[in-house]
Design a protein around this motif. Sequence first.
Motif, mmCIF file in Angstrom:
data_model
loop_
_atom_site.group_PDB
_atom_site.id
_atom_site.type_symbol
_atom_site.label_atom_id
_atom_site.label_comp_id
_atom_site.label_asym_id
_atom_site.label_seq_id
_atom_site.Cartn_x
_atom_site.Cartn_y
_atom_site.Cartn_z
ATOM 1 N N PHE A 23 28.096 45.752 28.263
ATOM 2 C CA PHE A 23 29.448 45.972 28.756
ATOM 3 C C PHE A 23 30.474 45.274 27.879
ATOM 4 O O PHE A 23 30.281 44.122 27.465
ATOM 5 C CB PHE A 23 29.562 45.456 30.193
ATOM 6 C CG PHE A 23 28.666 46.173 31.168
ATOM 7 C CD1 PHE A 23 29.121 47.267 31.881
ATOM 8 C CD2 PHE A 23 27.358 45.738 31.358
ATOM 9 C CE1 PHE A 23 28.297 47.924 32.774
ATOM 10 C CE2 PHE A 23 26.518 46.390 32.251
ATOM 11 C CZ PHE A 23 26.990 47.491 32.964
ATOM 12 N N HIS A 30 36.803 39.986 32.285
ATOM 13 C CA HIS A 30 35.719 40.928 32.006
ATOM 14 C C HIS A 30 34.377 40.197 31.930
ATOM 15 O O HIS A 30 33.381 40.634 32.526
ATOM 16 C CB HIS A 30 35.962 41.660 30.684
ATOM 17 C CG HIS A 30 36.994 42.732 30.726
ATOM 18 N ND1 HIS A 30 38.337 42.466 30.827
ATOM 19 C CD2 HIS A 30 36.880 44.096 30.665
ATOM 20 C CE1 HIS A 30 39.010 43.609 30.824
ATOM 21 N NE2 HIS A 30 38.151 44.615 30.735
ATOM 22 N N ILE A 34 31.246 40.831 34.421
ATOM 23 C CA ILE A 34 29.957 41.329 33.928
ATOM 24 C C ILE A 34 28.830 40.436 34.426
ATOM 25 O O ILE A 34 27.796 40.921 34.919
ATOM 26 C CB ILE A 34 29.979 41.418 32.390
ATOM 27 C CG1 ILE A 34 30.949 42.505 31.933
ATOM 28 C CG2 ILE A 34 28.571 41.694 31.847
ATOM 29 C CD1 ILE A 34 31.316 42.434 30.456
ATOM 30 N N LEU A 233 34.924 49.663 33.096
ATOM 31 C CA LEU A 233 35.452 48.381 33.556
ATOM 32 C C LEU A 233 36.972 48.367 33.516
ATOM 33 O O LEU A 233 37.624 47.821 34.405
ATOM 34 C CB LEU A 233 34.891 47.246 32.695
ATOM 35 C CG LEU A 233 33.562 46.639 33.163
ATOM 36 C CD1 LEU A 233 32.457 47.681 33.151
ATOM 37 C CD2 LEU A 233 33.190 45.443 32.308
ATOM 38 N N MET A 265 35.631 45.157 38.914
ATOM 39 C CA MET A 265 34.815 45.322 37.711
ATOM 40 C C MET A 265 33.372 44.884 37.968
ATOM 41 O O MET A 265 32.423 45.538 37.514
ATOM 42 C CB MET A 265 35.404 44.521 36.548
ATOM 43 C CG MET A 265 36.639 45.117 35.936
ATOM 44 S SD MET A 265 37.065 44.371 34.329
ATOM 45 C CE MET A 265 37.509 42.709 34.829
ATOM 46 N N VAL A 269 29.876 47.022 37.399
ATOM 47 C CA VAL A 269 28.731 46.547 36.618
ATOM 48 C C VAL A 269 27.462 46.585 37.467
ATOM 49 O O VAL A 269 26.404 47.062 37.027
ATOM 50 C CB VAL A 269 28.988 45.119 36.095
ATOM 51 C CG1 VAL A 269 27.727 44.523 35.493
ATOM 52 C CG2 VAL A 269 30.125 45.122 35.076
#
Length: 277
Positions: A23, A30, A34, A233, A265, A269
Amino acid sequence: MPLVPTAELVRAAHTTGRGIGAFNVVSLEHAEAIVAGAEAAGRPVVCQISENAVRFHGGSLAPIARATAAVAESAAVPVGLHLDHVTDENLLRSAPDCGFGSVMYDASVLPHARNVSATRAAADWAHARGLWLEAELGAIGGKDGVHAPGARTDPAEAAAFVGATRIDALAVAVGSSHAMTTRTARLDHGLIARLRRAVPVPLVLHGSTGVPDDELRLAVAAGMVKINIGTALNIAFTGAVRDALAADSTAVDPRRYLSRARTRMAAAVENALRVLG
């Protein structure tokens, strides 16, 4: 736990017939999302930082790389760190000092012979420093790509490219496209199976955001191993921020909407990793 080399994560996925999700990291949120999503799914994951993301951060790799590595090292699941779509030689050479276990070196815009020679040199340099190297024959759709939307990787050409360059993984054109915001891509699963038989290294799917879950499952079953996801994402992030600001037009504290973006996000994931697993 310590960072895990991407090679180990890909090898384990390849051996067990699973996909490993990779990712894209743009911001610290982010990276946190993840890792949170991977922990929720109980699956290993790869955090990857692209040359475009480095450019966004003023051309400096170390701050975002070290922040991502710190988040990864706090994870309860194995996490690898990958430098993606590198064209700049100086950026490539920064990878070892910034904690990366792997690089995707992208010379695909060059004529084929130059792509081969440049990629071979990059692979030799990377292997001498313990780095795993991914590459591709031609650009992925959506980035001035030769596989937009009907082009496909030829198995014989792919095998010859891998043999000539000594790379560790090959990104292939099988029907996906970068930066898709709708999940309408249909993959050529027969071609994936032929590529798996022809190519002695793991196959990588770029542009996976536009691929529906059932297509991703079939792709992994046919032989895809490393599955790159980025735009999904950003769709989740941006949607959460829009919703938060629409609900409260007076909001000024970014923590209030960034926390929602991070949570959304992470859910994206987790879902992707469950599909690939």
